[in-house]
Write a protein that holds these residues in place. Structure first.
Motif, PDB file in Angstrom:
ATOM      1  N   TYR A  67       0.833  -1.186   0.000  1.00 44.24           N
ATOM      2  CA  TYR A  67       0.000   0.000   0.000  1.00 44.24           C
ATOM      3  C   TYR A  67       0.884   1.258   0.000  1.00 44.24           C
ATOM      4  CZ  TYR A  67      -3.176  -3.636   1.692  1.00 44.24           C
ATOM      5  OH  TYR A  67      -3.901  -4.792   1.834  1.00 44.24           O
ATOM      6  N   PRO A  68       0.444   2.323  -0.646  1.00 40.27           N
ATOM      7  CA  PRO A  68       1.245   3.547  -0.705  1.00 40.27           C
ATOM      8  C   PRO A  68       1.609   4.088   0.677  1.00 40.27           C
ATOM      9  CG  PRO A  68      -0.557   3.646  -2.275  1.00 40.27           C
ATOM     10  CD  PRO A  68      -0.803   2.432  -1.428  1.00 40.27           C
ATOM     11  N   GLU A  69       2.732   4.728   0.764  1.00 36.58           N
ATOM     12  CA  GLU A  69       3.186   5.315   2.014  1.00 36.58           C
ATOM     13  C   GLU A  69       2.201   6.394   2.474  1.00 36.58           C
ATOM     14  OE1 GLU A  69       7.174   7.594   3.799  1.00 36.58           O
ATOM     15  OE2 GLU A  69       7.163   6.754   1.760  1.00 36.58           O
ATOM     16  N   GLY A  70       1.976   6.454   3.762  1.00 37.35           N
ATOM     17  CA  GLY A  70       1.079   7.453   4.332  1.00 37.35           C
ATOM     18  C   GLY A  70      -0.338   6.970   4.553  1.00 37.35           C
ATOM     19  N   LEU A  71      -0.678   5.800   3.993  1.00 40.90           N
ATOM     20  CA  LEU A  71      -2.019   5.262   4.213  1.00 40.90           C
ATOM     21  C   LEU A  71      -2.073   4.520   5.546  1.00 40.90           C
ATOM     22  CD1 LEU A  71      -3.070   3.927   0.691  1.00 40.90           C
ATOM     23  CD2 LEU A  71      -3.224   6.233   1.651  1.00 40.90           C
ATOM     24  N   GLU A  72      -3.279   4.406   6.080  1.00 38.61           N
ATOM     25  CA  GLU A  72      -3.490   3.707   7.343  1.00 38.61           C
ATOM     26  C   GLU A  72      -4.516   2.596   7.152  1.00 38.61           C
ATOM     27  OE1 GLU A  72      -4.460   6.480  10.430  1.00 38.61           O
ATOM     28  OE2 GLU A  72      -2.688   7.729  10.050  1.00 38.61           O
ATOM     29  N   GLN A  73      -4.603   1.712   8.148  1.00 37.62           N
ATOM     30  CA  GLN A  73      -5.524   0.589   8.074  1.00 37.62           C
ATOM     31  C   GLN A  73      -6.528   0.637   9.217  1.00 37.62           C
ATOM     32  OE1 GLN A  73      -3.744  -3.322   7.211  1.00 37.62           O
ATOM     33  NE2 GLN A  73      -1.793  -2.278   6.848  1.00 37.62           N
ATOM     34  N   ALA A  74      -7.703   0.089   8.954  1.00 37.06           N
ATOM     35  CA  ALA A  74      -8.737  -0.075   9.962  1.00 37.06           C
ATOM     36  C   ALA A  74      -9.394  -1.431   9.716  1.00 37.06           C
ATOM     37  CB  ALA A  74      -9.772   1.045   9.866  1.00 37.06           C
ATOM     38  N   MET A  75     -10.028  -1.976  10.753  1.00 38.16           N
ATOM     39  CA  MET A  75     -10.682  -3.274  10.589  1.00 38.16           C
ATOM     40  C   MET A  75     -11.988  -3.286  11.375  1.00 38.16           C
ATOM     41  SD  MET A  75      -9.293  -7.146  11.450  1.00 38.16           S
ATOM     42  CE  MET A  75      -7.590  -6.751  11.025  1.00 38.16           C
TER      43      MET A  75
END
Length: 219
Positions: free
Chosen positions: A45-53
């Motif tokens: 995934y591109p730098e600076g993105l975040e994840q949620a679940m």
């Protein structure tokens, strides 16, 4: 009749480690790209993105809500929060893996705040139902927020408290949503990824409470 009742009770109760299915060492096959956006499902995934679940019942309709949200880069459905490594859909449906059906959301925090994703989560389902969501019954369909880092954990808890107050005012029951640090996410099979984009008239059991969720402002 006793057999059917016993099976239902097992699905409403998390399995003990000794009861859980063994699973497998290797990930099960899945899609390489998102059916809608064509972006890589597993990254990088591109730098600076975040994840949620999030888990909010059947993951077919839940995923569609999030891939349609502005600022979301890619989504995937899978299994999390249980015991069995690399489970299949059929295995999770038995209730003997302990996993919930969840959506992994990869988002750009410059375009969509985590709080906005929480608002979608709370308003899209009924978080008071325990081990079910409407007619979908079992531990697989429990309400859950799995967090990445202390900031998400704190914001998720604050949002739960705020939404609980709103639900209480509306005469609703207590929230049963599980909030915990993100466990390992197991990608579901290709057929389940972006299911409602491939099957526009497919099943979607999502039904909110009709109560609006005001996310507390973060300092």
């Amino acid at each position: 009749m006793f057999f059917l009742s016993d099976m239902l009770n097992k699905k409403l109760k998390m399995p003990a480690p000794a009861e859980a299915l063994p699973g497998r060492d290797r990930p099960i096959p899945t899609a390489s790209k998102h059916y809608v956006s064509k972006r890589p499902l597993k990254g990088p995934y591109p730098e600076g993105l975040e994840q949620a679940m999030f888990g909010l019942g059947c993951f077919w309709g839940a995923e569609r809500l999030f891939w349609q949200a502005p600022g979301v880069w890619v989504t995937a459905v899978g299994y999390a929060g249980g015991i069995t490594p690399n489970p299949t859909y059929q295995e999770t449906c038995t209730g003997l893996t302990g996993h919930a059906e969840v959506v992994l959301v990869v988002f750009d925090p410059k375009e969509v705040a985590y709080g906005q994703l929480l608002k979608i989560f709370w308003e899209a389902h009924d978080p008071t139902q325990g081990m079910r969501q409407g007619n979908d019954v079992g531990t697989t369909y429990r309400s859950a927020i799995y967090t990445y880092g202390e900031a998400q954990q704190a914001e998720a808890i604050a949002s739960r408290e705020a939404y609980q107050a709103a639900l209480k005012s509306a005469g609703r029951d207590k929230i049963t949503t599980e909030i915990a640090p993100a466990p390992e996410f197991y990608f579901a099979e290709e057929d389940h990824q972006q299911y409602l984009a491939k099957n526009p008239y497919g099943y979607c059991g999502l039904k909110g409470t009709g109560v609006s969720c005001a996310i507390p402002q973060q300092a």
